[in-house]
Design an enzyme around this catalytic site. Structure first.
Site, mmCIF file in Angstrom:
data_model
loop_
_atom_site.group_PDB
_atom_site.id
_atom_site.type_symbol
_atom_site.label_atom_id
_atom_site.label_comp_id
_atom_site.label_asym_id
_atom_site.label_seq_id
_atom_site.Cartn_x
_atom_site.Cartn_y
_atom_site.Cartn_z
ATOM 1 N N LEU A 48 28.871 -15.531 -20.444
ATOM 2 C CA LEU A 48 30.168 -16.168 -20.615
ATOM 3 C C LEU A 48 31.284 -15.183 -20.262
ATOM 4 O O LEU A 48 31.386 -14.105 -20.853
ATOM 5 C CB LEU A 48 30.334 -16.659 -22.050
ATOM 6 C CG LEU A 48 29.242 -17.615 -22.563
ATOM 7 C CD1 LEU A 48 29.612 -18.155 -23.930
ATOM 8 C CD2 LEU A 48 28.995 -18.750 -21.583
ATOM 9 N N ARG A 78 45.077 36.319 15.866
ATOM 10 C CA ARG A 78 46.319 36.698 15.205
ATOM 11 C C ARG A 78 47.365 37.044 16.258
ATOM 12 O O ARG A 78 47.039 37.542 17.337
ATOM 13 C CB ARG A 78 46.139 37.933 14.319
ATOM 14 C CG ARG A 78 45.119 37.818 13.212
ATOM 15 C CD ARG A 78 44.972 39.166 12.530
ATOM 16 N NE ARG A 78 43.928 39.150 11.506
ATOM 17 C CZ ARG A 78 43.316 40.243 11.074
ATOM 18 N NH1 ARG A 78 43.638 41.420 11.578
ATOM 19 N NH2 ARG A 78 42.388 40.155 10.141
ATOM 20 N N TYR A 129 39.094 24.921 0.806
ATOM 21 C CA TYR A 129 38.785 23.504 1.029
ATOM 22 C C TYR A 129 37.762 23.405 2.148
ATOM 23 O O TYR A 129 37.995 23.871 3.268
ATOM 24 C CB TYR A 129 40.032 22.707 1.417
ATOM 25 C CG TYR A 129 39.685 21.314 1.875
ATOM 26 C CD1 TYR A 129 39.173 20.379 0.969
ATOM 27 C CD2 TYR A 129 39.805 20.944 3.207
ATOM 28 C CE1 TYR A 129 38.815 19.112 1.384
ATOM 29 C CE2 TYR A 129 39.450 19.667 3.628
ATOM 30 C CZ TYR A 129 38.956 18.757 2.715
ATOM 31 O OH TYR A 129 38.585 17.502 3.125
ATOM 32 N N GLN A 169 34.445 -23.075 -16.113
ATOM 33 C CA GLN A 169 34.895 -23.744 -17.328
ATOM 34 C C GLN A 169 36.415 -23.891 -17.254
ATOM 35 O O GLN A 169 37.152 -22.906 -17.376
ATOM 36 C CB GLN A 169 34.508 -22.954 -18.582
ATOM 37 C CG GLN A 169 34.882 -23.696 -19.869
ATOM 38 C CD GLN A 169 34.800 -22.816 -21.101
ATOM 39 O OE1 GLN A 169 34.871 -21.588 -21.015
ATOM 40 N NE2 GLN A 169 34.664 -23.440 -22.270
ATOM 41 N N LYS A 180 39.090 -9.113 -17.699
ATOM 42 C CA LYS A 180 38.654 -8.246 -18.789
ATOM 43 C C LYS A 180 37.292 -7.628 -18.536
ATOM 44 O O LYS A 180 37.096 -6.419 -18.770
ATOM 45 C CB LYS A 180 38.636 -9.043 -20.095
ATOM 46 C CG LYS A 180 38.103 -8.272 -21.283
ATOM 47 C CD LYS A 180 38.305 -9.016 -22.583
ATOM 48 C CE LYS A 180 37.535 -10.303 -22.655
ATOM 49 N NZ LYS A 180 37.611 -10.911 -24.015
ATOM 50 N N GLY A 190 30.149 -11.490 -21.430
ATOM 51 C CA GLY A 190 30.517 -10.438 -20.492
ATOM 52 C C GLY A 190 31.316 -9.320 -21.104
ATOM 53 O O GLY A 190 31.348 -8.213 -20.569
ATOM 54 N N ASP A 191 31.964 -9.577 -22.244
ATOM 55 C CA ASP A 191 32.740 -8.530 -22.909
ATOM 56 C C ASP A 191 31.985 -7.905 -24.083
ATOM 57 O O ASP A 191 32.566 -7.228 -24.921
ATOM 58 C CB ASP A 191 34.095 -9.071 -23.374
ATOM 59 C CG ASP A 191 33.966 -10.245 -24.343
ATOM 60 O OD1 ASP A 191 32.832 -10.643 -24.654
ATOM 61 O OD2 ASP A 191 35.016 -10.771 -24.778
ATOM 62 N N TYR A 198 40.918 16.723 9.792
ATOM 63 C CA TYR A 198 41.553 15.441 10.083
ATOM 64 C C TYR A 198 42.709 15.639 11.049
ATOM 65 O O TYR A 198 43.594 16.470 10.813
ATOM 66 C CB TYR A 198 42.048 14.823 8.773
ATOM 67 C CG TYR A 198 42.656 13.452 8.885
ATOM 68 C CD1 TYR A 198 41.988 12.419 9.532
ATOM 69 C CD2 TYR A 198 43.901 13.178 8.316
ATOM 70 C CE1 TYR A 198 42.539 11.148 9.621
ATOM 71 C CE2 TYR A 198 44.465 11.914 8.391
ATOM 72 C CZ TYR A 198 43.775 10.898 9.051
ATOM 73 O OH TYR A 198 44.330 9.648 9.137
ATOM 74 N N ARG A 212 44.659 -10.237 -24.707
ATOM 75 C CA ARG A 212 44.934 -9.007 -25.458
ATOM 76 C C ARG A 212 44.758 -7.754 -24.611
ATOM 77 O O ARG A 212 45.273 -6.688 -24.958
ATOM 78 C CB ARG A 212 44.014 -8.933 -26.684
ATOM 79 C CG ARG A 212 44.380 -9.934 -27.777
ATOM 80 C CD ARG A 212 43.322 -9.972 -28.858
ATOM 81 N NE ARG A 212 43.091 -8.662 -29.448
ATOM 82 C CZ ARG A 212 42.043 -8.360 -30.200
ATOM 83 N NH1 ARG A 212 41.108 -9.286 -30.434
ATOM 84 N NH2 ARG A 212 41.898 -7.148 -30.691
#
Length: 452
Positions: free
Chosen positions: A9, A425, A351, A73, A23, A102-103, A372, A16
């Site tokens: 269900l 460099r 990184y 429903q 939910k 389901g909750d 990238y 709430r």
């Protein structure tokens, strides 16, 4: 074996929770609460699964996809009405039906099996209810039953007598029944109550009035039937899950220096003899092999950590990070979709993205892979035993050969051959005495302006 179906269900509005997200899609340990429940259901090998949806149903349907059939429903007229909407989806099914919520995500497979086993007992009950005994029974509906678990009455708190309210056996709302009996009983449920709704527990009282047996199975873990209706209850469920996971990890031989500060994901796998220091967060998709050490304030997600690896402190492993045995990632190092080979090191401020770092290589502080170009990702390959000096930029696609050395401060945009030294460099300009003359001139100017 008896065929099993489950009705979940999930049609409520969840007002709430105060969220645009349905939910049951809110996450506990990085996993939607309905997925926690379905994992337990799927372990039973159900023949059919029907999710009853209503408000924001497109979200639930998109999440579950072909894992479930759906019944709508609309409007919502109570739990009995909700279950009745699944009748069409279960047409022709003749086995046992479990009604779940389901909750209420933490119901164990073993608990569901206990309900099924009780339904198949010799006294052939018409329905089996899952009961629980909380520390405070509050305003839960009561299950009036004898010591053998035979139910004499189901009663809502507001309708219960003082003696009935003194009973501490409460109704979780979960129920098991044979499909034909479930829907036949539901067809007889009325809505003559304050809410004008059709309540699922009423089928028990109807069956008892017919002279049938109904039974209760009581969970020994009341927390498994706790429903989640608000952000506060979601946080409590997260805390409950994390505490159980920490205890399980330590029981399996993992050292947690400050258990209450370590957060796991639903699928985290940590082997014995791993040490996890304080304030570590595991996102989804992490495996950690024996002998590894995850140092303080590190965040791992979608990463594989090999035997004897050291991570952190203050390291971040993102999806696709693979650290092979004996490698080391130090403070303020971020790794994404990259492999650090056996014994390789990236100790500081680095990184590594879309990269392969060979065995025994050393990556100096401040090194980054420039992966990238604004449109596409490109790969950096660093060979075994290569040495990349501090503050270097490796501009992908690029390969650094085995045993090669990249001098500190280099921006490398072309491949470096095995054993080669690459130094990129600008020529250093030297002007003897220039700084002294500059300081003298500025001091004089400041004195002329300020008088000091």
């Amino acid at each position: 074996m008896t065929s099993i179906a489950a009705i979940v269900l999930a049609a409520g509005k969840g007002t709430r929770m105060k969220s645009a997200r349905h939910k049951v899609l809110h996450e506990i340990a990085g996993r939607a609460m309905i997925d926690h429940l379905l994992a337990s259901v799927e372990a039973l090998g159900p023949e059919r699964l029907v999710t009853v949806v209503g408000e924001a149903r497109e979200q639930v349907q998109a999440k579950l996809g072909e894992r479930s059939a759906f019944a709508v429903q609309e409007p919502q007229l109570g739990t009995g009405h909700a279950v009745l909407q699944a009748q069409g989806a279960l047409a022709g099914f003749e086995g046992i039906v479990l009604v779940l919520y389901g909750d209420v995500p933490f119901v164990r497979t073993a608990t569901m099996q206990a309900m099924i086993a009780r339904l198949e007992a010799k006294d052939a009950p018409a329905a089996v209810v899952l009961g629980f005994q909380p520390d405070d029974a509050l305003r839960y509906g009561r299950v009036i039953a004898d010591k053998a678990g035979a139910i004499s009455k189901m009663v809502e708190y507001k309708d219960a007598s003082a003696d009935e309210r003194a009973c501490t056996l409460c109704n979780s709302g979960l129920l098991a029944a044979r499909a034909d009996e479930l829907f036949a009983l539901l067809a007889r449920v009325g809505n003559d109550n304050a809410q004008a709704e059709f309540y699922l527990p009423d089928i028990v009282n109807i069956a008892i009035a017919d002279g049938r047996t109904c039974a209760v199975v009581t969970t020994d873990t009341p927390d498994e039937v706790a429903g989640i209706n608000s952000r506060a209850e979601l946080a409590a469920a997260e805390a409950q899950w994390q505490q159980l996971k920490r205890e399980e990890a330590m029981a399996d031989g993992v050292t947690l220096r400050a258990p209450e500060t370590v957060f796991f994901s639903w699928d985290t796998e940590v082997a014995a003899d791993v040490v996890v220091e304080q304030n570590v967060v595991f996102g989804p998709g992490v495996t950690v092999a024996s002998g590894a050490r995850i140092r303080a304030f590190s965040h791992l997600e979608g990463a594989s950590v090999g035997e004897g690896v050291e991570v952190g402190p203050y390291a971040r492993l993102r999806p696709g990070a693979k650290l092979e045995a004996g490698s080391k990632v130090g403070n303020f190092v971020e790794i994404k979709n990259a492999t650090l080979g056996v014994g390789a090191k990236a100790n500081h401020l680095t990184y590594l993205g879309d990269a392969t770092v060979g065995e025994g290589a050393n990556i100096g502080a401040g090194t980054i892979t420039c992966n990238y170009d604004g449109y596409f990702k490109h790969k950096t390959t660093i060979g075994p035993r290569a040495f990349v000096g501090s503050n270097s930029a490796l501009i992908a696609p690029v390969t650094i050969g085995a045993d090669a050395i990249v001098a500190a401060g280099s921006a490398v945009s072309r491949d470096v051959a095995d054993g080669e030294l690459r130094m990129v460099r600008a020529e250093q300009l030297v002007k003897p005495g220039w700084a002294d003359r500059f300081h003298d001139a500025m001091k004089k100017k400041k004195k002329d302006v300020s008088g000091k």
